[in-house]
Design a protein around this motif. Sequence first.
Motif, PDB file in Angstrom:
ATOM      1  N   LEU A   2       0.824  -1.211   0.000  1.00  0.00           N
ATOM      2  CA  LEU A   2       0.000   0.000   0.000  1.00  0.00           C
ATOM      3  C   LEU A   2       0.857   1.260   0.000  1.00  0.00           C
ATOM      4  O   LEU A   2       0.516   2.243  -0.661  1.00  0.00           O
ATOM      5  CB  LEU A   2      -0.953   0.008   1.195  1.00  0.00           C
ATOM      6  CG  LEU A   2      -2.108  -0.996   1.136  1.00  0.00           C
ATOM      7  CD1 LEU A   2      -2.901  -0.980   2.435  1.00  0.00           C
ATOM      8  CD2 LEU A   2      -3.006  -0.717  -0.055  1.00  0.00           C
ATOM      9  N   ARG A   5       1.883   1.691  -3.503  1.00  0.00           N
ATOM     10  CA  ARG A   5       0.723   2.032  -4.330  1.00  0.00           C
ATOM     11  C   ARG A   5       0.348   3.510  -4.197  1.00  0.00           C
ATOM     12  O   ARG A   5       0.031   4.162  -5.191  1.00  0.00           O
ATOM     13  CB  ARG A   5      -0.460   1.159  -3.921  1.00  0.00           C
ATOM     14  CG  ARG A   5      -1.731   1.489  -4.651  1.00  0.00           C
ATOM     15  CD  ARG A   5      -2.852   0.568  -4.231  1.00  0.00           C
ATOM     16  NE  ARG A   5      -4.080   0.999  -4.836  1.00  0.00           N
ATOM     17  CZ  ARG A   5      -5.275   0.693  -4.384  1.00  0.00           C
ATOM     18  NH1 ARG A   5      -5.415  -0.073  -3.341  1.00  0.00           N
ATOM     19  NH2 ARG A   5      -6.349   1.126  -5.000  1.00  0.00           N
ATOM     20  N   TYR A   6       0.399   4.041  -2.983  1.00  0.00           N
ATOM     21  CA  TYR A   6       0.009   5.426  -2.752  1.00  0.00           C
ATOM     22  C   TYR A   6       1.167   6.409  -2.836  1.00  0.00           C
ATOM     23  O   TYR A   6       0.963   7.614  -2.699  1.00  0.00           O
ATOM     24  CB  TYR A   6      -0.712   5.560  -1.407  1.00  0.00           C
ATOM     25  CG  TYR A   6      -2.116   5.023  -1.491  1.00  0.00           C
ATOM     26  CD1 TYR A   6      -3.106   5.746  -2.142  1.00  0.00           C
ATOM     27  CD2 TYR A   6      -2.447   3.778  -0.973  1.00  0.00           C
ATOM     28  CE1 TYR A   6      -4.391   5.256  -2.254  1.00  0.00           C
ATOM     29  CE2 TYR A   6      -3.736   3.279  -1.080  1.00  0.00           C
ATOM     30  CZ  TYR A   6      -4.704   4.023  -1.724  1.00  0.00           C
ATOM     31  OH  TYR A   6      -5.970   3.531  -1.844  1.00  0.00           O
ATOM     32  N   VAL A  34      -3.697  11.186   0.351  1.00  0.00           N
ATOM     33  CA  VAL A  34      -3.137   9.858   0.078  1.00  0.00           C
ATOM     34  C   VAL A  34      -2.942   9.052   1.357  1.00  0.00           C
ATOM     35  O   VAL A  34      -3.145   7.840   1.360  1.00  0.00           O
ATOM     36  CB  VAL A  34      -1.834   9.904  -0.762  1.00  0.00           C
ATOM     37  CG1 VAL A  34      -2.101  10.465  -2.134  1.00  0.00           C
ATOM     38  CG2 VAL A  34      -0.734  10.641  -0.074  1.00  0.00           C
ATOM     39  N   LEU A  37      -6.442   7.776   2.290  1.00  0.00           N
ATOM     40  CA  LEU A  37      -6.843   6.642   1.448  1.00  0.00           C
ATOM     41  C   LEU A  37      -6.076   5.375   1.826  1.00  0.00           C
ATOM     42  O   LEU A  37      -6.649   4.282   1.888  1.00  0.00           O
ATOM     43  CB  LEU A  37      -6.634   6.972  -0.032  1.00  0.00           C
ATOM     44  CG  LEU A  37      -7.583   8.024  -0.607  1.00  0.00           C
ATOM     45  CD1 LEU A  37      -7.140   8.435  -2.011  1.00  0.00           C
ATOM     46  CD2 LEU A  37      -9.023   7.517  -0.619  1.00  0.00           C
ATOM     47  N   MET A  38      -4.781   5.526   2.099  1.00  0.00           N
ATOM     48  CA  MET A  38      -3.993   4.374   2.518  1.00  0.00           C
ATOM     49  C   MET A  38      -4.495   3.820   3.853  1.00  0.00           C
ATOM     50  O   MET A  38      -4.615   2.610   4.017  1.00  0.00           O
ATOM     51  CB  MET A  38      -2.513   4.737   2.615  1.00  0.00           C
ATOM     52  CG  MET A  38      -1.664   3.554   3.039  1.00  0.00           C
ATOM     53  SD  MET A  38       0.082   3.981   3.051  1.00  0.00           S
ATOM     54  CE  MET A  38       0.727   2.568   3.939  1.00  0.00           C
ATOM     55  N   ASP A  41      -7.561   1.813   3.310  1.00  0.00           N
ATOM     56  CA  ASP A  41      -7.224   0.526   2.699  1.00  0.00           C
ATOM     57  C   ASP A  41      -6.550  -0.412   3.704  1.00  0.00           C
ATOM     58  O   ASP A  41      -6.774  -1.625   3.666  1.00  0.00           O
ATOM     59  CB  ASP A  41      -6.318   0.721   1.483  1.00  0.00           C
ATOM     60  CG  ASP A  41      -7.098   1.065   0.224  1.00  0.00           C
ATOM     61  OD1 ASP A  41      -8.351   1.050   0.262  1.00  0.00           O
ATOM     62  OD2 ASP A  41      -6.459   1.346  -0.812  1.00  0.00           O
ATOM     63  N   ASP A 149     -12.037   6.537  -6.733  1.00  0.00           N
ATOM     64  CA  ASP A 149     -10.851   6.720  -5.908  1.00  0.00           C
ATOM     65  C   ASP A 149      -9.622   6.190  -6.636  1.00  0.00           C
ATOM     66  O   ASP A 149      -8.991   5.237  -6.221  1.00  0.00           O
ATOM     67  CB  ASP A 149     -10.997   5.992  -4.556  1.00  0.00           C
ATOM     68  CG  ASP A 149     -11.877   6.763  -3.597  1.00  0.00           C
ATOM     69  OD1 ASP A 149     -11.922   7.990  -3.711  1.00  0.00           O
ATOM     70  OD2 ASP A 149     -12.497   6.113  -2.741  1.00  0.00           O
ATOM     71  N   VAL A 151      -6.007   5.627  -7.785  1.00  0.00           N
ATOM     72  CA  VAL A 151      -4.769   5.700  -7.019  1.00  0.00           C
ATOM     73  C   VAL A 151      -4.026   6.946  -7.454  1.00  0.00           C
ATOM     74  O   VAL A 151      -3.783   7.169  -8.637  1.00  0.00           O
ATOM     75  CB  VAL A 151      -3.906   4.445  -7.266  1.00  0.00           C
ATOM     76  CG1 VAL A 151      -2.574   4.585  -6.567  1.00  0.00           C
ATOM     77  CG2 VAL A 151      -4.634   3.209  -6.808  1.00  0.00           C
TER      78      VAL A 151
END
Length: 157
Positions: A2, A5-6, A34, A37-38, A41, A149, A151
């Motif tokens: 993650l 990814r972010y 970010v 969002l992380m 997740d 959303d 990435v």
Amino acid sequence: DLAERYGVEKIKTIGDCYMVAAGVPTPRADHARVVALMALDMREAMRSQDGVAHLGLELRIGINSGPVVAGVIGRKRFLYDLWGDAVNTASRMETHGAPGRIQVTRTTYELLADEFELESRGTVPIKGKGEVETWYLVGPRAAARAVGDAVPEPSPV
């Protein structure tokens, strides 16, 4: 995965604490977004039936935004680290948070309020700071979900 990814920087892992930062070493305008969002997740990964949900573990996540000092320390074994009040406050958000929740400070709340649903927790007594107003990050607002959303790409700010 993650963090990659972010596009956030993994700073360190100490015990069960995993510390990341966005906007270092390269500043980025969407740093709070970010990380939020992380965090969402991360929480979802813990609840995933194909992941570790069967273990009954829950995360406490704390987020704060603000200036930090970053640098490499060490002579034989180098370590990139962050220091400052913003780092200490983020740590306190995690420590004084609730299992399964993402607790944020006023500074982060103000950066996220337009795009995310946040629930007031009220004030929490924080060592060295007194009573601090905090919020729980719930998730993206409906309008944000409708747009999607995607990435985020690291911005060259």
